[in-house]
Scaffold this active site. Structure first.
Site, PDB file in Angstrom:
ATOM      1  N   GLU A  14      43.215  59.537  21.392  1.00 29.34           N
ATOM      2  CA  GLU A  14      43.804  58.723  22.641  1.00 29.34           C
ATOM      3  C   GLU A  14      43.247  57.360  22.625  1.00 29.34           C
ATOM      4  OE1 GLU A  14      43.466  60.485  26.528  1.00 29.34           O
ATOM      5  OE2 GLU A  14      45.154  59.323  27.314  1.00 29.34           O
ATOM      6  N   ASP A  39      45.013  68.867  31.336  1.00 32.13           N
ATOM      7  CA  ASP A  39      46.083  69.186  32.382  1.00 32.13           C
ATOM      8  C   ASP A  39      46.913  67.976  32.391  1.00 32.13           C
ATOM      9  OD1 ASP A  39      44.252  67.344  33.412  1.00 32.13           O
ATOM     10  OD2 ASP A  39      43.899  68.370  35.246  1.00 32.13           O
ATOM     11  N   GLU A  40      47.827  68.012  31.369  1.00 31.60           N
ATOM     12  CA  GLU A  40      49.065  66.765  31.538  1.00 31.60           C
ATOM     13  C   GLU A  40      49.958  67.358  30.657  1.00 31.60           C
ATOM     14  OE1 GLU A  40      48.983  62.206  31.991  1.00 31.60           O
ATOM     15  OE2 GLU A  40      47.187  63.167  31.569  1.00 31.60           O
TER      16      GLU A  40
END
Ligand code: BGC
Length: 981
Positions: free
Chosen positions: A862, A601-602
């Site tokens: 990431e 959710d980004e």
């Protein structure tokens, strides 16, 4: 015959664009050699002819023979085009000997509309049925015989009736203090969740009921002496039924129905606002407009935009292959529209264009809160079809009050949450139409499209579910194909990047993104591809169907980057995999804006990430139009005082990017200038950059960090925190330096920025650097910034370089986060320690690039420790497996292994200087703005042999590993030297 031919004609960076708003668009072409074997070819002049007919004379513009080597940014200086008129153009060129080429193939552009004739339409929702369904308007009630808020423990029944005009699905929500069971016509429809304080979590359900009268009854238990209370609401097309005085109550031990008392309206004490259903996923809409065609059509173009996401069909056939129109901008400031040629879809007689309208970035869930309705609650559509007839006439059909609006009620599509599609017919009514004076601009880049399909490689079962492995992490959706689904049989696809040890999906790192697509069958075969959502994933879990075949799911990979700009293959297969992982990660994140990640959710346009990655991005794909568009988003979000934000478009995260993030506003334009020689972009961004630099200066005249400022630091470093004030000063200096250089390119006065750079440099040395060259914090990132940004002179620079080397040797690995990783290997190369750069690059231990490759990564992680054998998955709050920042190593790989570096902007002058290190071969190609550059070297029989191919209009220095330099022009060249180990 001329040695060169012009190919790949483009207007405003696009191929044959259908909507060009500029009166003076920019034209470009790419030169190729007319024959293989040609060398030192150059363009000395060009002639562009633009015609209103095809094939035609140059009635609009004839540039005449223009002495110039320019192949891009040729400004059209002909007659201004009327709206909707098409210009046909071609070009010929003269080579270094004055020979003239043939005319190129014709290309075209079409002038954009000068006004927008269509109204904005939406579904008119008087009952608020598409809105979040809450208890608003209902009263908490209780039996009239008991004292309010002080009832004895026991059970009480409540009842009411309601009527439906026709069969429909109704919404129901209820809650009770302490618990309830709710029945309609004697059948249970929902009940409290049985956990403590269940009154705080109202229960929702949807049920289908036939027309006529229905009875609703609640059995409510008050467990303790104190308040007993019940509240409910039913919503149907005919209206709402809410708890209040019209209800009746009876005690368990009595058969007498009596009146109720209103305790308090919903929202009031002691219960207050309840935590309503966490997700609100409103239905998508179908908006359509019918029209007649009575004459033969020559051309029909559909112009469309939306506040939401629109997907068009004309006469039930797909009208375009691009996704997610009209894309993402700061909708309050600008909105794009798209133009699609739909001529072939029209027929004589009755026609219809229809749009599915999803929430998208406008109204759906985006970002990490999770929040929706970022720009508004109601989605809107506006479109018109311009039909040109063979007889010369034309007609415009626009969205207006004659349009229809359909709502599906249960079907929805949401980026983060996923999509639901059942065989439900929409309810259709007249569309609500309004005028609006929103400023619309044509879409300025290649849109999101399918660039690959990814078949499932294998599958396994987990309980009753089947998990498919697509073998590749990417962003997109799955096409689901099944021979048969029963009526009401529902099948769900859940998505994940990685698996748990037991083979089930690991979804914790998606945070609140549900990434779940469901389809409900109707007794027929299923062939379904969701269109209002996308996910970042490699694995798909299918539930609701027994023993599906392997080809039941196929990945559909989406990106704005369709074609790759380069190839890279060297003698180390792990590095080739790393390069592919960089490519996949970039495409997965180049979706309308450069996102940080495509799965959780980004999915925001983080400024820091793209400033770090921009140079590599431009090696992987042609990102000029894409990043130019994003820089407009960035300028649109720039703060009043000049500061750039954390993300653009600015939603969810803050408007103060802080050092290494906000500088994207200067670093990205500079990167595009370097790679594409895009001077016009520098000019366009200049005022914005100046405002930013003035902001920096007003906060800190000499680049020293002020008392208070925001800084993300060297994000995700390996236990090596670089002081924030050092990052602050280093990036301040970098921006000042770049502003000075940009001023020079644009012929502006650079002296102020040169002074500023000098001042910041001095501050840096004074504040952070000891005489030994030790930099405050003693982190690799600190040294890298000092060296990469040229912040130190002479002995300090030397000292910092040896401290960097010593630091790496001491740790035995890299320790850099986002900020330091960008230039780590490039700096090592520049201080003459390519050997050490290779050591870091080729290590497959944690932390390093090949660690993830060793563990089967198909994209860039990431964090260095996304997953480790010792600890498993890292903190799920920050653990994307598709994040491009560390992929910035691609620049080193291309520049040092392939050996291709630019010496002058736009690859006008190139350095080809591979440094083989322990590698024995590399073959790479890159489609530069001046044409294709190719390098192919290998070491065999003790000899280093290299073949280089350069496009016309370029020259290069080819440096072999023995240090020998050869000056060459375009064409193919070979060199060799003895290989020194
Ligand atoms: C994003 C990053 C971003 C960071 C800011 C994260 O949530 O995914 O890539 O730069 O926040 O520190």
């Amino acid at each position: 015959m001329a040695s060169i031919v012009p190919t790949t004609l483009r207007c405003n960076l696009l191929t044959d664009p259908l909507a060009v708003a500029d009166e003076r668009p920019r034209l470009s072409w790419v030169l190729k050699h007319a024959e293989s074997g040609a060398k030192n070819a150059r363009q000395t002049a060009y002639q562009v002819c633009v015609s209103s007919r095809e094939p035609g004379d140059a009635d609009l513009w004839d540039s005449g023979r223009t002495e110039s080597a320019a192949t891009f940014d040729i400004v059209y200086e002909g007659t201004a085009l009327e709206p909707f008129r098409t210009a046909h153009w071609r070009v010929r060129v003269w080579d270094e000997t004055g020979e003239q080429s043939e005319w190129s193939c014709a290309a075209q552009w079409t002038q954009a509309p000068d006004e927008w004739p269509a109204k904005w339409i939406r579904y008119y929702d008087p009952q608020g049925r598409a809105r979040p369904f809450t208890l608003k308007g209902a009263h908490w009630i209780w039996h009239e015989d008991e004292s309010p808020m002080k009832s004895p423990p026991g059970v009480c029944f409540f009842q009411a009736t309601f009527e439906l005009i026709e069969t429909e699905r109704i919404d129901v929500v209820a809650s009770a203090d302490d618990s309830f069971v709710l029945r309609i016509d004697g059948e249970e429809v929902c009940r409290s969740d049985g956990e403590p304080h269940s009154w705080s979590r109202p229960q929702h359900c949807k049920i289908e009921l036939s027309s006529g009268e229905h009875a609703i009854e609640a059995e409510v238990e008050n467990c303790n002496e104190g308040a007993g209370a019940f509240i409910a609401k039913v919503r149907s097309a005919s209206g709402q039924t809410v708890t209040g005085k019209t209800w009746q109550a009876r005690k368990q031990d009595s058969n007498d129905w009596k009146g109720v008392q209103n305790l308090i309206e919903y929202g009031g004490a002691p219960w207050g606002e309840l935590r309503e259903k966490e997700l609100h996923l409103p239905p998508y809409l179908d908006l359509s407009r019918s029209f007649q065609i009575e004459r033969p059509v020559r051309r029909a173009v559909l112009y469309s935009t939306a506040l939401g996401l629109c997907r068009f069909h004309v006469n039930a056939k797909p009208a375009h292959k691009d996704w997610f129109a009209p894309g993402w901008t700061d909708y309050d400031k600008r909105l794009h529209y798209r133009a699609h040629d739909v001529t072939r879809l029209l027929t004589a007689g009755t026609n219809c264009f229809t749009a599915e309208l999803y929430d998208g970035w406008f109204a759906g869930y985006i970002g990490f809160k999770p929040e929706r309705n970022h720009y508004g609650e109601d989605t809107w559509l506006s479109a018109f079809l311009r039909i040109e007839f063979a007889d010369g006439g034309h007609q415009t059909i626009s969205t207006d009050e004659e349009s229809d609006a359909g709502i599906h009620y249960v079907n929805y599509g949401d980026f983060l949450m996923g999509e639901f599609r059942g065989p439900h017919e929409p309810e259709i009514s007249n569309a609500w139409a309004e005028n609006s004076n929103r400023i619309l601009e044509p879409y300025p880049m290649n849109p999101v499209e399918v660039y690959a399909t990814v078949p499932a490689k294998q599958m396994h079962t987990v309980g009753t579910a089947t998990v498919f492995d697509l073998g590749q992490n990417f962003a997109g959706v799955c096409r689901l194909q099944l021979d048969h689904l029963d009526d009401e049989q529902s099948v769900t696809m859940r998505h994940a990047e990685v698996l748990n040890e037991d083979g089930s999906l690991y979804t914790k790192n998606l945070r609140t993104a549900r990434a779940e697509d469901t389809v409900v069958g109707d007794g027929y075969p299923v062939d379904w591809t969701p269109r209002g959502t996308y996910h970042g994933f490699r694995y798909v879990e299918l539930t609701g169907v027994k023993d599906p075949p392997l080809d039941a799911v196929t990945g559909v990979a989406l990106s704005n980057i369709h074609e790759l700009a380069s190839t890279f293959e060297c003698s180390d297969r792990r590095l080739n995999k790393l390069w592919q992982n960089i490519q996949w990660t970039q495409r997965s994140n180049f979706i309308e804006v450069p996102t940080d990640c495509p799965q959780r959710d980004e999915r925001l346009g983080w400024t820091g990430d793209i400033q770090i990655y921009a140079r590599t991005a431009a090696l992987v794909g042609d990102v000029q139009a894409f990043l130019r568009k994003w820089l407009t988003d960035l300028s649109d979000t720039q703060r009043e005082d000049g500061q750039y934000p954390m993300v653009a478009p600015l939603k969810v995260a803050g408007d103060d990017g802080g050092p290494a993030w906000s500088e994207a506003g200067v670093i990205v334009p500079w990167a595009l200038y370097q790679v594409y020689e895009d001077e016009e972009l520098l000019e366009r961004q200049w005022d914005s950059m100046v405002r930013f630099m003035s902001f920096c200066e007003s906060r800190s005249p000499d680049g020293r960090a002020p008392e208070e400022y925001h800084c993300f630091g060297d994000w995700l470093n390996v236990d090596a925190e670089t002081p924030n004030d050092l990052i602050f000063t280093a990036y301040f200096a970098r921006s000042a330096d770049l502003l000075a250089r940009i001023a020079n390119v644009l012929g502006k006065n650079a002296s102020h920025y040169m002074q500023l750079f000098k001042r910041a440099r001095r501050s840096f040395a004074e504040e952070f650097v000891e005489n030994s060259g030790a930099v405050k914090g003693d982190t690799q990132t600190g040294y890298v910034l000092a060296l990469a940004f040229d912040l130190l002179d002479g002995s300090l620079r030397k000292g910092a370089a040896s401290n960097l080397v010593e630091n790496i040797e001491r740790h035995g690995h890299l320790t850099t986060g986002f900020v330091g990783t960008k230039d780590l290997l490039l700096v090592l190369r520049d201080i003459g320690r390519t050997d050490l750069a290779y050591k870091l690059l080729l290590s497959d231990e944690y932390p390093g690039w090949l660690f993830s490759v060793k563990h089967g990564a198909t994209t860039i992680w990431e964090r260095w420790d996304g997953w480790t054998p010792e600890d498993g998955f890292a903190d799920p709050a920050i653990n994307s497996f598709s994040h491009y920042a560390y992929g910035a190593v691609g620049q080193f790989m291309f520049e040092t292994i392939a050996g291709v570096r630019l010496l002058e902007p736009g690859y006008k002058k190139i350095l080809v200087a591979p440094e083989p290190g322990p590698l024995t071969s590399c073959r790479a190609e890159y489609d530069s703005v001046r044409g294709q550059i190719a390098v192919d070297w290998e070491i065999s029989d003790g000899q280093f042999k290299i073949k280089v191919s350069l496009p016309p209009n370029t020259e290069a220095v080819v440096r072999t590993p023995d240090g020998e330099e050869n000056q060459v022009g375009s064409g193919e060249w070979s060199f060799e030297c003895a290989h020194i180990k």
